[in-house]
Design an enzyme around this catalytic site. Structure first.
Site, PDB file in Angstrom:
ATOM      1  N   HIS A 444      65.068  -3.661  -2.137  1.00 28.47           N
ATOM      2  CA  HIS A 444      63.828  -4.431  -2.219  1.00 28.47           C
ATOM      3  C   HIS A 444      63.854  -5.454  -3.356  1.00 28.47           C
ATOM      4  O   HIS A 444      62.949  -6.297  -3.457  1.00 28.47           O
ATOM      5  CB  HIS A 444      62.635  -3.485  -2.401  1.00 28.47           C
ATOM      6  CG  HIS A 444      61.445  -3.871  -1.578  1.00 28.47           C
ATOM      7  ND1 HIS A 444      60.975  -5.165  -1.498  1.00 28.47           N
ATOM      8  CD2 HIS A 444      60.617  -3.136  -0.792  1.00 28.47           C
ATOM      9  CE1 HIS A 444      59.919  -5.205  -0.706  1.00 28.47           C
ATOM     10  NE2 HIS A 444      59.674  -3.988  -0.255  1.00 28.47           N
ATOM     11  N   ARG A 445      64.871  -5.407  -4.204  1.00 24.62           N
ATOM     12  CA  ARG A 445      64.972  -6.394  -5.274  1.00 24.62           C
ATOM     13  C   ARG A 445      65.479  -7.737  -4.764  1.00 24.62           C
ATOM     14  O   ARG A 445      65.192  -8.781  -5.361  1.00 24.62           O
ATOM     15  CB  ARG A 445      65.911  -5.883  -6.380  1.00 24.62           C
ATOM     16  CG  ARG A 445      65.434  -4.636  -7.088  1.00 24.62           C
ATOM     17  CD  ARG A 445      66.507  -4.115  -8.037  1.00 24.62           C
ATOM     18  NE  ARG A 445      67.738  -3.764  -7.324  1.00 24.62           N
ATOM     19  CZ  ARG A 445      68.852  -3.328  -7.922  1.00 24.62           C
ATOM     20  NH1 ARG A 445      68.893  -3.223  -9.248  1.00 24.62           N
ATOM     21  NH2 ARG A 445      69.912  -3.026  -7.204  1.00 24.62           N
TER      22      ARG A 445
END
Length: 473
Positions: A444-445
């Site tokens: 998700h980064r």
């Protein structure tokens, strides 16, 4: 006679040890240069070690099942002739390494140490690197204080052949000069250091003022050493008999560490979608009828996935932690496509280099070749590293879905479940269709859910209408 001892060579990618699976020769056997002499299992693959010498096997420095360390004696060969006739530049590998370790403990190597021995610089299984490279890798800068003074002293060097033994002592604040070696000519072995550490652990500590009694909470959180039970004995925690107990090594150890690192470092999220692959299966059948063979379903999906990564490059990337704690996001031009392959030795991830340059048939052929090599335990380090995105066909295990763990340090992994016939609404009517569940676990980064969903939708639509998708590739 002239005895030459061959050290276990550098096996690539920083690997420092390997498990000896089996010897292919025995003491007294005649060996030729480049003849395979043993199989060892590294954290990456099963590797055959060839012999660099010609002669008669004198000593095998290890038994099947034993962990062998890089740059330690592996096999000794009687090459014939007289010791006195051996030129200085052709000394035993073992003697050379031993003297280098002795010098490393008593003097600072000159920065411009000229070497007449030139090598290719390649890490070649069975030969290691050149002598100059081995010396460079063993150089250590003197530390301040007592250590620096000791470097300049003319005292006899501590007899330690392996730098890992030195590191073990240093990490545990053990003065290695106090350790008595049990090896040849007083050589200090790993077991000697471990024995010294164990002896220190049982020494009575000096009397100290009584400490306050710990609170119940502190006592509960304290770490308690649990005795290791052997097979047939009762486990201290559960009371159940132990079937087996062993320290993870080789591929299993690598898998465990990789999975732990992925879960610890990557904040992952998972999206999934059910895909109608009826037309994809029909297209594959037509290709097989006309050509006699057809790409695998996974190869067709992989071709769509590679095309999808060109449209959503964030998923074909990597996050690295900088020295100052910052995060660096690296995107790649091109795709090295990894795929999960189950073998007798555990799960490995071979990868197809430059997968973006291959069509579905070529991808299918590479999947088959690499899977076969991996199952035979003959995949090289390059075959099992360097992937930028991974696809996992867990449908072969007859399951519908899975939130797969990302193959660290990649940013995403695409999963395919089994294909099953289900009732499906098509143009307002219920029909029997072939349905496959597809999942995507992503970091998700590197992107938000919209990017992940966009990639998934692109691949799913291509699987649903493959003719239209292939026409645009």
């Amino acid at each position: 006679m002239s005895i030459k001892t061959f050290l276990l060579p550098d096996l690539g990618e920083g690997l420092t040890e390997a498990e000896l699976v089996r010897w292919m020769v025995a003491a007294g056997d005649v060996v030729a240069v480049d003849q395979p002499i043993a199989e060892v299992e590294t954290a990456k693959s099963l590797v055959e070690i060839p012999c660099p010498f010609e002669g008669v096997v004198s000593t095998l420095h290890g038994d099947a099942g034993q962990m062998m360390l890089v740059d330690e004696p592996f096999i000794s060969v009687n090459t014939g002739g007289e010791d006195a006739a051996v030129p200085a530049g052709e000394e035993s590998e073992r003697a050379q390494s031993y003297r280098e370790e002795e010098r490393a403990g008593t003097q600072v190597p000159a920065e411009d140490d000229a070497e007449s021995d030139e090598g290719s610089g390649n890490v070649l299984i069975g030969y290691g690197t050149s002598s100059a490279q081995r010396k460079t890798s063993r150089r250590r800068k003197p530390r301040s204080g007592v250590a620096s003074a000791a470097v300049q002293a003319p005292a006899e060097a501590v007899r330690v052949i392996n730098p890992l033994v030195r590191k073990l002592a240093r990490d545990n604040a053990l003065d290695i000069t106090t350790v008595k070696g049990t090896g040849p000519e007083g050589l200090i072995l790993r077991t000697d250091v471990e024995a010294a550490l164990s002896a220190d652990a049982v020494q009575p500590e000096p009397a100290t003022p009584a400490a306050p009694m710990p609170t119940p909470a502190a006592s509960a959180s304290a770490s308690v050493a649990v005795p290791v039970a052997q097979a047939g004995e009762a486990d201290a925690k559960t009371g159940l008999p132990v079937a087996s107990s062993q320290v993870l090594s080789g591929v299993r150890k690598t898998i465990a560490n990789a999975m732990s690192t992925s879960r610890r470092e990557i904040p992952e999220a998972t999206v999934w979608v059910d895909v109608d692959v009826t037309k994809l299966l029909k297209l594959r059948s037509k290709i097989k009828e006309s050509d006699g063979q057809a790409p695998s379903v996974m190869a067709l999906v992989a071709r769509f996935a590679v095309a999808g990564l060109q449209r959503f490059p964030e998923l074909n990337s990597r996050i690295d932690v900088e020295a100052d704690g910052g995060l660096r996001h690296t995107l790649f031009e091109g795709v090295n496509l990894g795929f999960a392959a189950q073998t007798d030795r555990g799960l490995v991830v071979p990868n197809v280099r430059d997968a973006h340059k291959l069509n579905a048939k070529e991808l299918s052929a590479e999947f088959a070749r690499l899977a076969s090599v991996a199952r035979e335990g003959k995949a090289g380090v390059a075959d099992l590293s360097g992937s930028t995105f991974t696809i996992n066909n867990y449908g072969v295990f007859n399951v519908d879905g899975s939130a797969a763990i990302i193959n660290y340090p990649e940013a995403a992994i695409l999963g395919l479940g089994r294909i099953v016939e289900k009732p499906w609404v098509v143009n307002g009517k219920i029909k029997v269709r072939s349905i496959c569940e597809m999942t995507l676990s992503f970091d998700h980064r590197v992107c938000d859910g919209g990017t992940a969903a966009g990639f998934m939708r692109y691949v799913a639509d291509a699987m649903t209408d493959p003719k239209a998708a292939l026409a645009s590739l």
